[in-house]
Scaffold this motif. Structure first.
Motif, short mmCIF file in Angstrom:
data_model
loop_
_atom_site.label_atom_id
_atom_site.label_comp_id
_atom_site.label_asym_id
_atom_site.label_seq_id
_atom_site.Cartn_x
_atom_site.Cartn_y
_atom_site.Cartn_z
N TRP A 89 -6.42 9.81 0.12
CA TRP A 89 -5.44 10.71 0.75
C TRP A 89 -5.61 12.07 0.11
O TRP A 89 -5.28 12.28 -1.06
CB TRP A 89 -4.04 10.15 0.51
CG TRP A 89 -2.92 10.89 1.19
CD1 TRP A 89 -2.95 12.16 1.71
CD2 TRP A 89 -1.59 10.41 1.40
NE1 TRP A 89 -1.72 12.49 2.24
CE2 TRP A 89 -0.87 11.43 2.05
CE3 TRP A 89 -0.94 9.22 1.10
CZ2 TRP A 89 0.47 11.29 2.40
CZ3 TRP A 89 0.39 9.07 1.43
CH2 TRP A 89 1.08 10.10 2.09
N TRP A 120 -5.09 3.83 8.35
CA TRP A 120 -5.07 4.58 7.10
C TRP A 120 -6.25 5.55 7.07
O TRP A 120 -7.38 5.17 7.29
CB TRP A 120 -5.15 3.63 5.90
CG TRP A 120 -4.14 2.54 5.97
CD1 TRP A 120 -4.26 1.34 6.60
CD2 TRP A 120 -2.83 2.55 5.42
NE1 TRP A 120 -3.11 0.59 6.46
CE2 TRP A 120 -2.21 1.32 5.73
CE3 TRP A 120 -2.11 3.49 4.67
CZ2 TRP A 120 -0.92 1.00 5.34
CZ3 TRP A 120 -0.83 3.16 4.26
CH2 TRP A 120 -0.23 1.94 4.60
N LEU A 142 -6.91 1.38 -1.85
CA LEU A 142 -6.14 2.50 -1.31
C LEU A 142 -7.09 3.54 -0.72
O LEU A 142 -7.86 4.16 -1.46
CB LEU A 142 -5.29 3.16 -2.40
CG LEU A 142 -3.96 2.51 -2.77
CD1 LEU A 142 -3.24 3.38 -3.78
CD2 LEU A 142 -3.10 2.27 -1.57
N ARG A 150 0.83 -1.21 0.00
CA ARG A 150 0.00 0.00 0.00
C ARG A 150 0.87 1.26 0.00
O ARG A 150 0.61 2.20 -0.75
CB ARG A 150 -0.93 -0.03 1.21
CG ARG A 150 -1.88 1.14 1.28
CD ARG A 150 -2.93 0.93 2.37
NE ARG A 150 -4.00 0.05 1.93
CZ ARG A 150 -5.04 -0.30 2.70
NH1 ARG A 150 -5.11 0.15 3.94
NH2 ARG A 150 -5.99 -1.07 2.23
N PRO A 186 -1.38 10.98 -4.50
CA PRO A 186 -1.18 9.64 -3.93
C PRO A 186 -2.22 8.63 -4.41
O PRO A 186 -1.96 7.43 -4.40
CB PRO A 186 -1.31 9.86 -2.42
CG PRO A 186 -1.14 11.33 -2.21
CD PRO A 186 -1.66 11.97 -3.46
N ASN A 187 -3.40 9.08 -4.79
CA ASN A 187 -4.47 8.19 -5.25
C ASN A 187 -4.63 8.30 -6.75
O ASN A 187 -4.81 9.37 -7.31
CB ASN A 187 -5.80 8.56 -4.60
CG ASN A 187 -5.86 8.16 -3.15
OD1 ASN A 187 -5.62 8.99 -2.28
ND2 ASN A 187 -6.16 6.91 -2.89
N TYR A 230 1.10 4.31 -2.96
CA TYR A 230 0.93 5.75 -2.79
C TYR A 230 2.09 6.53 -3.41
O TYR A 230 1.91 7.51 -4.13
CB TYR A 230 0.84 6.11 -1.31
CG TYR A 230 -0.52 5.92 -0.67
CD1 TYR A 230 -1.67 6.43 -1.25
CD2 TYR A 230 -0.64 5.25 0.55
CE1 TYR A 230 -2.91 6.28 -0.64
CE2 TYR A 230 -1.87 5.09 1.17
CZ TYR A 230 -3.01 5.60 0.57
OH TYR A 230 -4.23 5.47 1.18
#
Length: 514
Positions: free
Chosen positions: A473, A490, A470, A445, A459-460, A449
């Motif tokens: 973020w 998270w 994920l 994970r 990051p996504n 990112y």
């Protein structure tokens, strides 16, 4: 592969399948190649010692890049050899052609590191579709010595608008970036998508790069930037002592004069004739008052952090920064009494100490240990948030912050300084710790990112079905007091309670900005 200096030949990165390859998303491990020890500049020995990195002479035959190059003097990394011919880099890529245009990560190691250190192995990131590059640069006295003679020589050689010649290591960092920008396409990389990444002193290098003048780092060279355990609110007193700290020119010159004396030399020429192994005090030495570090020279480091944060950066790119739970004052397994805690908080906060002791209350030794660490953890999160607020005021690009809280197994330092690196690079196979299945899942994970950020500046990214899990973020916004928790959990968490944020901010406001 062809480079501007000549052809190079790499080797396979893996001899066999890494452990738990499927869980770690390393099923394509056989596709990853590595080129080790490629010179990006000339040797720094002789008259090149304490000069900007010089061009490397081309080679006529194929450079067989099958072993790590020499590490620089003062390195504590795992280089097989150390010498002044140390400005070399390593490239990992799974590209199947030079037209692949994969995103690139350029990694700057922390102080004392080297590109040969297994912790900085890039094959795990290459398997995510990233061309990963790490490199060596000078450090200690070799990277930061200042002398009047050096300043005169530097200004004569470069016509730079600098107050002092001292930042040889920083100039190495910029040279490595320029080399990558000019050559990475041959390895399947996209020169228009280079993300500079570093940890600790390497994170300072990232921020230097973001603010570098365009004659040193041309506009468009940097796509995004990640500073791990790095940049803080310039009002935070720790900014003056941790990795992002620097010297003023006056102090660096005083340190240089002390270096001359400790080596029984009176001139630059005499210093250059001393074999590097015989030089004393190359990191720091008794009576020096401190160690060698970057110098505020008005050029490679153009201004103070506070003033830089008050104007748009030279390279306004997406930026990520954050800290780990057990660093920057917080100590896992701390042994502290209530009396020691009260004294420490009172000394630090002065007239604000009553509020501080109420914000982080403790009535016994056990509570004192927890309160002391929590106060530093809150400070790190608020400090990152404070920097983000400044960045949002002057930059058109987003900033993302995080807080890492997972402790790797088999050690007793908690979520310590550097503890996130194995996970970020998805290279657990290179470190001999008793990894559990959850560690491989966390690494998958975390590396996703970082890889997404290198691809898009976010990051996504919905690259494929493997990344559907994920958590979102979001950028850190000036009006939101949250950061991204990564590791044992998270998602968004508060940086601290409202009263603690007000207290830390009031404390910062009493300090001299760095």
């Amino acid at each position: 592969m062809s480079t501007a200096n000549g052809p190079v030949q790499g080797i396979q990165a893996f001899d066999a399948a890494p452990p738990n390859a499927t869980i770690a998303n390393l099923n394509n491990w056989q596709d990853v190649a590595v080129w080790k020890g490629i010179p990006y500049a000339a040797s720094t020995a002789g008259n090149n010692r304490w000069r900007p990195p010089q061009p490397r002479a081309p080679w006529n035959t194929t450079f067989v890049a099958d072993r790590f190059g020499d590490g620089c003097p003062t390195t504590s990394g795992q280089s097989p050899n150390v010498s002044e011919d140390c400005l070399n880099l390593n490239i990992w890529s799974a590209a199947n052609s030079s037209d692949a245009k994969l995103p690139v990560i350029l990694w700057t190691h922390p102080a004392g590191g080297s590109g040969a250190d297994p912790l900085f192995d890039g094959a795990g990131m290459a398997a995510q579709g990233i061309v990963f590059v790490n490199y060596n640069h000078r450090d200690g006295a070799f990277g930061f010595l200042a002398l009047p003679e050096l300043t005169k020589e530097f200004l004569s050689d470069t016509n730079a608008n600098a107050t002092v010649g001292a930042n040889w290591a920083v100039l190495d960092q910029y040279a490595a970036l320029r080399w990558v920008h000019g050559n990475i396409a041959a390895f399947g990389g996209d020169p228009g998508r280079i993300t500079v990444v570093g940890q600790s002193a390497g994170s300072a290098a990232v921020y230097h790069t973001v603010n570098a003048p365009h004659d040193l780092v041309p506009e468009g060279t940097v796509f995004a930037a990640i500073a791990e355990s790095g940049i803080r609110d310039p009002r935070d007193p720790l900014a003056a002592s941790l990795a992002e700290s620097y010297n003023n020119a006056t102090y660096s010159l005083q340190l240089g004069e002390a270096f001359l004396k400790v080596n029984n030399a009176t001139t630059l020429s005499e210093l250059r004739k001393i074999p590097w192994k015989n030089l004393r005090g190359t990191a720091s030495f008794p009576g020096s008052g401190g160690g060698f570090r970057p110098t505020l020279d008005g050029y490679a480091l153009s201004d103070t952090y506070a003033r830089l944060l008050a104007r748009p950066p030279s390279h306004s790119v997406p930026l990520m920064t954050g800290n780990t739970r057990d660093e920057s004052g917080a100590v896992f397994g701390l042994n502290m009494t209530l009396a020691q805690y009260t004294a420490a908080i009172t000394k630090q906060y002065g007239t604000l100490s009553e509020r501080a002791l109420a914000a982080w209350p403790a009535s016994n030794d056990s509570e004192a240990e927890a309160a002391f660490n929590l106060h530093w953890q809150d400070t790190s999160r608020v400090s990152s948030w404070g920097f983000a607020r400044g960045w949002n005021n002057v930059s058109s690009s987003p900033i993302y912050t995080y807080f890492w809280d997972h402790a790797p197994p088999g050690q007793n330092q908690g979520a310590h300084h550097m503890s996130e690196i194995n996970y970020v690079f998805n290279n657990l196979y290179k470190t001999n710790l008793p990894w559990q299945l959850e560690d491989y899942a966390i690494a998958r994970r975390m590396s996703a990112y970082w890889a997404n950020f290198a691809r898009t500046g976010r990051p996504n990214v919905d690259v494929d079905a493997r990344q559907d899990d994920l958590p979102v973020w979001r950028p850190t916004l000036a009006n939101e007091t949250v950061t991204m928790r990564v590791g044992d959990g998270w998602g968004d968490i508060l940086i601290a309670g409202k009263e603690r944020i007000r207290l830390i901010t009031d404390y910062f406001n009493e300090q001299v900005p760095f």
